[in-house]
Design an enzyme around this catalytic site. Structure first.
Site, PDB file in Angstrom:
ATOM      1  N   ASN A  21      -8.063  36.474 -69.944  1.00 51.09           N
ATOM      2  CA  ASN A  21      -7.588  35.169 -70.044  1.00 51.09           C
ATOM      3  C   ASN A  21      -6.631  34.872 -68.625  1.00 51.09           C
ATOM      4  OD1 ASN A  21      -6.131  32.665 -70.597  1.00 51.09           O
ATOM      5  ND2 ASN A  21      -5.431  33.497 -72.361  1.00 51.09           N
TER       6      ASN A  21
ATOM      7  N   LYS B  82      -4.975  32.449 -67.951  1.00 54.29           N
ATOM      8  CA  LYS B  82      -4.143  31.684 -68.082  1.00 54.29           C
ATOM      9  C   LYS B  82      -3.956  30.599 -66.902  1.00 54.29           C
ATOM     10  CE  LYS B  82      -1.911  34.860 -71.264  1.00 54.29           C
ATOM     11  NZ  LYS B  82      -0.974  35.411 -72.032  1.00 54.29           N
TER      12      LYS B  82
ATOM     13  N   HIS C 166      -4.522  29.672 -79.067  1.00 48.22           N
ATOM     14  CA  HIS C 166      -3.458  30.779 -78.284  1.00 48.22           C
ATOM     15  C   HIS C 166      -2.134  30.418 -78.731  1.00 48.22           C
ATOM     16  CE1 HIS C 166      -1.935  33.112 -75.120  1.00 48.22           C
ATOM     17  NE2 HIS C 166      -3.062  33.843 -75.097  1.00 48.22           N
TER      18      HIS C 166
ATOM     19  N   GLU D 177       0.398  30.464 -76.900  1.00 52.99           N
ATOM     20  CA  GLU D 177       1.069  29.644 -75.910  1.00 52.99           C
ATOM     21  C   GLU D 177       0.641  28.124 -76.199  1.00 52.99           C
ATOM     22  OE1 GLU D 177      -0.394  31.860 -72.483  1.00 52.99           O
ATOM     23  OE2 GLU D 177       0.764  33.550 -73.354  1.00 52.99           O
TER      24      GLU D 177
ATOM     25  N   GLU E  68      -3.631  38.491 -81.699  1.00 48.58           N
ATOM     26  CA  GLU E  68      -2.665  38.722 -80.546  1.00 48.58           C
ATOM     27  C   GLU E  68      -1.285  38.697 -81.184  1.00 48.58           C
ATOM     28  OE1 GLU E  68      -4.651  37.710 -76.467  1.00 48.58           O
ATOM     29  OE2 GLU E  68      -4.136  35.890 -77.385  1.00 48.58           O
TER      30      GLU E  68
ATOM     31  N   GLY F 298       2.635  39.562 -73.016  1.00 49.94           N
ATOM     32  CA  GLY F 298       3.111  39.408 -71.360  1.00 49.94           C
ATOM     33  C   GLY F 298       4.552  40.130 -71.683  1.00 49.94           C
TER      34      GLY F 298
ATOM     35  N   SER G  90      -0.524  42.702 -73.939  1.00 48.90           N
ATOM     36  CA  SER G  90      -0.365  43.855 -72.825  1.00 48.90           C
ATOM     37  C   SER G  90      -1.416  45.019 -72.907  1.00 48.90           C
ATOM     38  CB  SER G  90       0.949  44.309 -73.070  1.00 48.90           C
ATOM     39  OG  SER G  90       2.019  43.395 -73.291  1.00 48.90           O
TER      40      SER G  90
HETATM   41  P1  13P Z   1      -1.036  39.899 -71.610  1.00 43.27           P
HETATM   42  O1  13P Z   1      -2.245  40.824 -71.664  1.00 43.27           O
HETATM   43  O2  13P Z   1      -0.400  39.332 -70.483  1.00 43.27           O
HETATM   44  O3  13P Z   1      -0.156  40.454 -72.530  1.00 43.27           O
HETATM   45  O4  13P Z   1      -1.430  38.528 -72.296  1.00 43.27           O
HETATM   46  C1  13P Z   1      -2.336  38.633 -73.599  1.00 43.27           C
HETATM   47  C2  13P Z   1      -3.072  37.088 -73.646  1.00 43.27           C
HETATM   48  O5  13P Z   1      -2.373  36.451 -74.182  1.00 43.27           O
HETATM   49  C3  13P Z   1      -4.484  36.869 -73.712  1.00 43.27           C
HETATM   50  O6  13P Z   1      -4.624  35.722 -74.377  1.00 43.27           O
END
Ligand code: 13P
Length: 248
Positions: free
Chosen positions: A11, A13, A95, A97, A165, A171, A211
């Site tokens: 991802n 982002k 997601h 976010e 997740e 993150g 992570s």
């Molecule tokens: P990270 O791997 O940066 O923690 O993000 C995970 C994520 O949100 C994947 O969709």
């Protein structure tokens, strides 16, 4: 038990430029990727076409979101049909976010899942509890409710991947331990068995995100109910190849 093909999603982002993503793509195209692993890269909307035209055909492309309608006066949104038109086969929905930064409701996530499936997109449907929910002991309630609303909108589980997740792991560098991930994945599979069917429980891939790195992916990948990963930060680095090859 049905064989579940390991799936690793990157991802990206809201990151990258044509130049930096081009380098990333070149690295993926020229690396030895384990053939048994299905690889999906979720590009920013504006780079969907670019990602599809540059990535090796064995790597699929996903959008990171879409709207619940086919077309119309929805400024700033994109439809599953447009995603398909750019050659992408997947969309990431729900997601954390989208849920927690942009305020998407459970209902909207469900409607998007239904609409994307109607248009024959594969859906990576994300669920996961916040830290305060875990600390309050409500992780199961939260992820089961999220899964229930997704399930109500699924007509073809063959096109759906569930991504667990935990919000506190995204993150933050606070990866769930392999035991924590396995515990929730196993419960989700039991939930699918009780509420959908044995067949779906056995065949749906439940992937972990939060992570994931080249250093921790192997132990996570060795868990019985971890069928792959959704990777944020590390998907923008060369170590993404190690994560794809976590089961090698
Ligand atoms: P990270 O791997 O940066 O923690 O993000 C995970 C994520 O949100 C994947 O969709």
């Amino acid at each position: 038990m049905a064989l579940r093909r390991f799936l690793v999603g990157g991802n990206w982002k809201m990151n990258g430029t044509k130049e930096s993503l081009g380098e990333l793509i070149l690295n993926l195209n020229t690396s030895d990727l384990q053939e048994e692993t299905e690889v999906v890269c979720a590009a920013p909307f504006i780079y969907l076409d670019f990602a599809r035209s540059c990535l090796d055909p064995r790597i699929s492309v996903a959008a990171q979101n879409c709207y619940k309608e086919s077309k119309g006066a929805f400024t700033g949104e994109i439809s599953p049909a447009m995603i398909k038109d750019c050659g992408a086969d997947w969309v990431v929905l729900g997601h954390s976010e989208r849920r927690h930064v942009f305020g998407e409701s459970e209902e909207l996530v469900g409607q998007k899942v239904a609409h994307a499936l109607e248009h024959d997109l594969g859906v990576i449907a994300c669920i996961g509890e916040k830290l305060e929910e875990r600390e309050a002991g409500t992780t199961d309630d939260v992820v089961f409710t999220q899964t229930q609303i997704i399930a109500e909108n699924v007509n073809d589980w063959g096109k759906v991947v569930l991504a667990y997740e935990p919000v506190w792991a995204i993150g933050t560098g606070m990866t769930a331990t392999p035991e924590q991930a396995q515990e929730v994945h196993e419960k989700l599979r039991l939930w699918l068995r009780a509420n959908v069917s044995d067949d779906v429980a056995d065949s749906v891939r439940i992937i972990y995100g939060g992570s994931v790195t080249g250093a921790n992916c192997r132990e996570l990948a060795s868990q019985a109910d971890v069928d792959g990963f959704l990777v944020g930060g590390a998907s923008l680095k060369p170590e993404f190849v190690d994560i794809i090859n976590a089961r090698a």
